[in-house]
Design an enzyme around this catalytic site. Sequence first.
Site, PDB file in Angstrom:
ATOM      1  N   LYS A  89     -35.345  41.175  -1.649  1.00 28.06           N
ATOM      2  CA  LYS A  89     -36.636  41.012  -2.341  1.00 28.06           C
ATOM      3  C   LYS A  89     -37.597  42.175  -2.102  1.00 28.06           C
ATOM      4  CE  LYS A  89     -36.934  36.068  -3.096  1.00 28.06           C
ATOM      5  NZ  LYS A  89     -35.711  35.518  -2.444  1.00 28.06           N
ATOM      6  N   GLU A 111     -46.986  34.274  -6.223  1.00 27.77           N
ATOM      7  CA  GLU A 111     -46.722  32.869  -5.948  1.00 27.77           C
ATOM      8  C   GLU A 111     -45.408  32.800  -5.200  1.00 27.77           C
ATOM      9  OE1 GLU A 111     -45.626  33.833  -9.143  1.00 27.77           O
ATOM     10  OE2 GLU A 111     -43.551  33.307  -8.648  1.00 27.77           O
ATOM     11  N   SER A 377     -26.948  38.893  -0.553  1.00 26.70           N
ATOM     12  CA  SER A 377     -28.370  39.109  -0.845  1.00 26.70           C
ATOM     13  C   SER A 377     -29.284  38.984   0.365  1.00 26.70           C
ATOM     14  CB  SER A 377     -28.821  38.138  -1.936  1.00 26.70           C
ATOM     15  OG  SER A 377     -28.548  36.798  -1.561  1.00 26.70           O
TER      16      SER A 377
HETATM   17  C1  LIG Z   1     -34.849  34.700  -3.179  1.00 24.87           C
HETATM   18  C2  LIG Z   1     -33.439  34.886  -2.820  1.00 24.87           C
HETATM   19  C3  LIG Z   1     -32.412  34.762  -3.780  1.00 24.87           C
HETATM   20  C4  LIG Z   1     -32.659  34.336  -5.192  1.00 24.87           C
HETATM   21  O1  LIG Z   1     -33.452  35.181  -5.949  1.00 24.87           O
HETATM   22  P1  LIG Z   1     -32.835  36.090  -7.109  1.00 24.87           P
HETATM   23  O2  LIG Z   1     -34.024  36.577  -7.830  1.00 24.87           O
HETATM   24  O3  LIG Z   1     -31.961  35.208  -7.944  1.00 24.87           O
HETATM   25  O4  LIG Z   1     -32.055  37.155  -6.459  1.00 24.87           O
HETATM   26  C5  LIG Z   1     -31.112  35.021  -3.387  1.00 24.87           C
HETATM   27  N1  LIG Z   1     -30.813  35.359  -2.110  1.00 24.87           N
HETATM   28  C6  LIG Z   1     -31.768  35.470  -1.171  1.00 24.87           C
HETATM   29  C7  LIG Z   1     -31.360  35.851   0.215  1.00 24.87           C
HETATM   30  C8  LIG Z   1     -33.107  35.236  -1.483  1.00 24.87           C
HETATM   31  O5  LIG Z   1     -34.045  35.346  -0.533  1.00 24.87           O
END
Ligand SMILES: *Cc1c(COP(=O)(O)O)cnc(C)c1O
Length: 393
Positions: A89, A111, A377
């Site tokens: 993020k 938000e 992610s």
């Molecule tokens: C917020 C988050 C997501 C989901 O958000 P996307 O916009 O779909 O990427 C996925 N993995 C992690 C670790 C997150 O913090």
Amino acid sequence: MNYSVDDKGYYGKFGGAYIPEMLHPNVEELVENYLKIMAEPDFQEEFRALLKDYVGRPTPLYFAKRLSEKYNTKVYLKREDLNHTGAHKVNNTIGQILVAKRLGKKRIIAETGAGQHGVATATACALMGLQCIVYMGEVDIERQKPNVERMKLLGAEVRPATSGSKTLKDATNEAIRDWINNPVDTHYIIGSVVGPHPYPDMVARFQAVISEEIRWQLKEHEGTEEPDYVIACVGGGSNAAGAFYHFLDSENVKLIASEAAGFGVDSGKTAATTALGTEGVIHGSRTLLMQTEDGQIVEPHSISAGLDYPGIGPIHAHLFDSKRAEFFSITDDDAYASGVQLCRLEGIIPALESSHALAVLDKKQFKPDDIVVINLSGRGDKDLQTYIARGGY
Ligand SMILES: *Cc1c(COP(=O)(O)O)cnc(C)c1O
């Protein structure tokens, strides 16, 4: 087939900007300026330097040997979990705050649902010395205490949204109201590839650094820039959009998106948007969302807060509709099991969001010489309470 945004802000029939009249000047200012600003050498230099020295990029592309052995295919993990703040993020919040500065903004609003985007925004604001106000549903504030405290520690003000179900959509309404009332000095940082044009495209471009790195890193490992598969989880879809971005037009690279099925697609407690969704407007764009016949948004459920969203970014609605990407719905149980398995096989504790992408390894048969890149992610430290509550490991 074109998978990029068109000049009206659409991906196929999805996207656009469905916003109240009073927001037009704010959104128009962004539409007019975001590409120009992002193309400036001075912007690129500052963005790249922060990604390198502050975020810690490039993140490794790691060949997961034991995971590969288990599934008899070649699995690489793109380690977004190693970014500063523990997920992808921050790529976007750093990018947007640099745009905001160049537009002369002094005040940042956002938000947040689970608080992850709020923390990434508060981080970027502290870094730049800008005022930060994060709207959060009163119920979420109660549920996500550690992230609320992180935001406060970083100097942000957390404002409770007290209307409706007191969750994410109510926080979004409050943020939009704030932006309407403060059109000149305030920038609204949206945290995924959702919202009115140009947000989905702008966020995708900031996250595109993920696939830009995968290409040259894979070349070093395998002598080719193109894997056979890229797999990513989809909440709103920003990590997936970033992991797919530089492969969208590479026909040999198959794209796989993994969404949260919660208790199961037919359980009534799910966030499987492409499996159940219909066309509609949410958060300012036309896309697929889970709604009742009369257009009420259906409350989503997922074990992972980051995938607990009733819609999907318009780029992903288009990738689904055009069949460019294959979509899997992964249950809480399957994601959890894949998360624990990664701990044991590779010594990496993944975010439960990312575990939904890992779970695709159990759902699809890959060939021994396939190169499969999974976008990890985020890291699982934030999910420790959930891991503990489930136990059994
Ligand atoms: C917020 C988050 C997501 C989901 O958000 P996307 O916009 O779909 O990427 C996925 N993995 C992690 C670790 C997150 O913090």
